[in-house]
Design a protein around this motif. Structure first.
Motif, PDB file in Angstrom:
ATOM      1  N   THR A  55       0.854  -1.178   0.000  1.00  0.00           N
ATOM      2  CA  THR A  55       0.000   0.000   0.000  1.00  0.00           C
ATOM      3  C   THR A  55       0.895   1.235   0.000  1.00  0.00           C
ATOM      4  O   THR A  55       2.114   1.131   0.070  1.00  0.00           O
ATOM      5  N   GLY A  56       0.277   2.398  -0.054  1.00  0.00           N
ATOM      6  CA  GLY A  56       1.031   3.641   0.001  1.00  0.00           C
ATOM      7  C   GLY A  56       0.484   4.657  -0.967  1.00  0.00           C
ATOM      8  O   GLY A  56      -0.686   4.606  -1.350  1.00  0.00           O
ATOM      9  N   THR A  57       1.351   5.594  -1.383  1.00  0.00           N
ATOM     10  CA  THR A  57       0.949   6.663  -2.294  1.00  0.00           C
ATOM     11  C   THR A  57       2.053   6.945  -3.302  1.00  0.00           C
ATOM     12  O   THR A  57       3.220   6.662  -3.060  1.00  0.00           O
ATOM     13  N   ALA A  58       1.636   7.518  -4.414  1.00  0.00           N
ATOM     14  CA  ALA A  58       2.558   8.065  -5.411  1.00  0.00           C
ATOM     15  C   ALA A  58       2.316   9.562  -5.412  1.00  0.00           C
ATOM     16  O   ALA A  58       1.182  10.011  -5.556  1.00  0.00           O
ATOM     17  N   ASP A  59       3.376  10.347  -5.240  1.00  0.00           N
ATOM     18  CA  ASP A  59       3.241  11.792  -5.118  1.00  0.00           C
ATOM     19  C   ASP A  59       3.956  12.487  -6.260  1.00  0.00           C
ATOM     20  O   ASP A  59       5.150  12.285  -6.468  1.00  0.00           O
ATOM     21  N   GLY A  60       3.203  13.286  -7.025  1.00  0.00           N
ATOM     22  CA  GLY A  60       3.782  14.105  -8.081  1.00  0.00           C
ATOM     23  C   GLY A  60       3.964  15.513  -7.578  1.00  0.00           C
ATOM     24  O   GLY A  60       3.953  15.768  -6.368  1.00  0.00           O
ATOM     25  N   ALA A  61       4.099  16.451  -8.486  1.00  0.00           N
ATOM     26  CA  ALA A  61       4.314  17.839  -8.098  1.00  0.00           C
ATOM     27  C   ALA A  61       3.138  18.396  -7.298  1.00  0.00           C
ATOM     28  O   ALA A  61       3.325  19.073  -6.298  1.00  0.00           O
ATOM     29  N   ASP A  62       1.905  18.108  -7.734  1.00  0.00           N
ATOM     30  CA  ASP A  62       0.734  18.710  -7.096  1.00  0.00           C
ATOM     31  C   ASP A  62      -0.299  17.707  -6.605  1.00  0.00           C
ATOM     32  O   ASP A  62      -1.398  18.107  -6.238  1.00  0.00           O
ATOM     33  N   THR A  63       0.023  16.432  -6.614  1.00  0.00           N
ATOM     34  CA  THR A  63      -1.009  15.451  -6.309  1.00  0.00           C
ATOM     35  C   THR A  63      -0.444  14.244  -5.564  1.00  0.00           C
ATOM     36  O   THR A  63       0.742  13.955  -5.636  1.00  0.00           O
ATOM     37  N   SER A  64      -1.323  13.561  -4.857  1.00  0.00           N
ATOM     38  CA  SER A  64      -0.987  12.319  -4.178  1.00  0.00           C
ATOM     39  C   SER A  64      -2.034  11.282  -4.578  1.00  0.00           C
ATOM     40  O   SER A  64      -3.226  11.527  -4.437  1.00  0.00           O
ATOM     41  N   ILE A  65      -1.576  10.155  -5.100  1.00  0.00           N
ATOM     42  CA  ILE A  65      -2.481   9.126  -5.603  1.00  0.00           C
ATOM     43  C   ILE A  65      -2.290   7.853  -4.784  1.00  0.00           C
ATOM     44  O   ILE A  65      -1.159   7.363  -4.670  1.00  0.00           O
ATOM     45  N   PRO A  66      -3.376   7.311  -4.226  1.00  0.00           N
ATOM     46  CA  PRO A  66      -3.229   6.072  -3.451  1.00  0.00           C
ATOM     47  C   PRO A  66      -2.909   4.878  -4.346  1.00  0.00           C
ATOM     48  O   PRO A  66      -3.407   4.758  -5.462  1.00  0.00           O
ATOM     49  N   GLY A  85      -8.452   9.195 -13.971  1.00  0.00           N
ATOM     50  CA  GLY A  85      -9.373   8.272 -14.622  1.00  0.00           C
ATOM     51  C   GLY A  85      -8.705   7.211 -15.474  1.00  0.00           C
ATOM     52  O   GLY A  85      -9.376   6.334 -16.004  1.00  0.00           O
ATOM     53  N   THR A  86      -7.390   7.275 -15.634  1.00  0.00           N
ATOM     54  CA  THR A  86      -6.654   6.262 -16.385  1.00  0.00           C
ATOM     55  C   THR A  86      -5.938   5.355 -15.400  1.00  0.00           C
ATOM     56  O   THR A  86      -5.165   5.832 -14.560  1.00  0.00           O
ATOM     57  N   MET A  87      -6.212   4.045 -15.481  1.00  0.00           N
ATOM     58  CA  MET A  87      -5.568   3.102 -14.581  1.00  0.00           C
ATOM     59  C   MET A  87      -4.160   2.788 -15.093  1.00  0.00           C
ATOM     60  O   MET A  87      -3.999   2.359 -16.226  1.00  0.00           O
ATOM     61  N   LEU A  88      -3.173   3.049 -14.269  1.00  0.00           N
ATOM     62  CA  LEU A  88      -1.776   2.792 -14.611  1.00  0.00           C
ATOM     63  C   LEU A  88      -1.292   1.560 -13.868  1.00  0.00           C
ATOM     64  O   LEU A  88      -1.271   1.529 -12.634  1.00  0.00           O
ATOM     65  N   LYS A  89      -0.910   0.535 -14.626  1.00  0.00           N
ATOM     66  CA  LYS A  89      -0.367  -0.684 -14.029  1.00  0.00           C
ATOM     67  C   LYS A  89       1.143  -0.492 -13.865  1.00  0.00           C
ATOM     68  O   LYS A  89       1.836  -0.136 -14.807  1.00  0.00           O
ATOM     69  N   ASN A  90       1.625  -0.694 -12.647  1.00  0.00           N
ATOM     70  CA  ASN A  90       3.035  -0.539 -12.315  1.00  0.00           C
ATOM     71  C   ASN A  90       3.635  -1.889 -11.957  1.00  0.00           C
ATOM     72  O   ASN A  90       3.054  -2.636 -11.167  1.00  0.00           O
ATOM     73  N   VAL A  91       4.781  -2.184 -12.518  1.00  0.00           N
ATOM     74  CA  VAL A  91       5.521  -3.399 -12.206  1.00  0.00           C
ATOM     75  C   VAL A  91       6.912  -2.972 -11.774  1.00  0.00           C
ATOM     76  O   VAL A  91       7.586  -2.226 -12.489  1.00  0.00           O
ATOM     77  N   GLY A  92       7.328  -3.417 -10.598  1.00  0.00           N
ATOM     78  CA  GLY A  92       8.608  -2.971 -10.067  1.00  0.00           C
ATOM     79  C   GLY A  92       9.501  -4.100  -9.612  1.00  0.00           C
ATOM     80  O   GLY A  92       9.067  -5.230  -9.424  1.00  0.00           O
ATOM     81  N   LYS A  93      10.767  -3.743  -9.438  1.00  0.00           N
ATOM     82  CA  LYS A  93      11.784  -4.670  -8.941  1.00  0.00           C
ATOM     83  C   LYS A  93      12.616  -3.920  -7.917  1.00  0.00           C
ATOM     84  O   LYS A  93      13.065  -2.798  -8.162  1.00  0.00           O
ATOM     85  N   PHE A  94      12.816  -4.542  -6.767  1.00  0.00           N
ATOM     86  CA  PHE A  94      13.558  -3.969  -5.657  1.00  0.00           C
ATOM     87  C   PHE A  94      14.989  -4.488  -5.685  1.00  0.00           C
ATOM     88  O   PHE A  94      15.209  -5.685  -5.774  1.00  0.00           O
ATOM     89  N   TYR A  95      15.969  -3.572  -5.636  1.00  0.00           N
ATOM     90  CA  TYR A  95      17.382  -3.953  -5.687  1.00  0.00           C
ATOM     91  C   TYR A  95      18.144  -3.566  -4.430  1.00  0.00           C
ATOM     92  O   TYR A  95      19.356  -3.485  -4.449  1.00  0.00           O
TER      93      TYR A  95
END
Length: 120
Positions: A55-66, A85-95
């Protein structure tokens, strides 16, 4: 016989501790940029891991998205963001000291790298 048993137990214990360390280390604040055709888009993420849930948030310049639908498996993780309104699928790898993220934006793959934000 004792040597073999001790070696096996040590290997199992080390593997377990490594798995716990990897999951625990993703929790926290991360900062970096997503590369887009229009230039780099700065982002900040705050991640919280509970078991295999992210869980958490993604924070841009003016916004915070859960973060929604977040999952973690070892060093790999996935989550979704609802960006205007656009669903962004994120795939990540932790190093360990860095994270790479690939974002599917309307069929275009955007790539980013983030570093852990040191708390002062």
């Amino acid at each position: 016989m004792k040597k073999r048993l001790f070696s096996t137990l040590a290997l199992v214990l080390c593997s377990f501790l490594i798995c716990l360390a990897v999951v625990a280390d993703l929790t926290g604040k991360w900062s970096g940029a997503i590369k887009t055709p229009n230039g780099d888009f700065p982002v900040k993420y705050t991640f919280k891991v509970e078991g295999d849930k992210l869980t958490g948030t993604a924070d841009g310049a003016d916004t915070s998205i859960p973060i929604t639908d977040g999952k973690i498996s070892g060093t790999n993780f996935t989550f979704n963001l609802d960006f205007n309104g656009t669903m962004l699928k994120n795939v990540g790898k932790f190093y360990g000291d860095s994270i790479t993220i690939d974002v599917d934006y309307n069929g275009t793959n955007l790539h980013g790298m983030l570093k852990r934000v040191e708390e002062k």
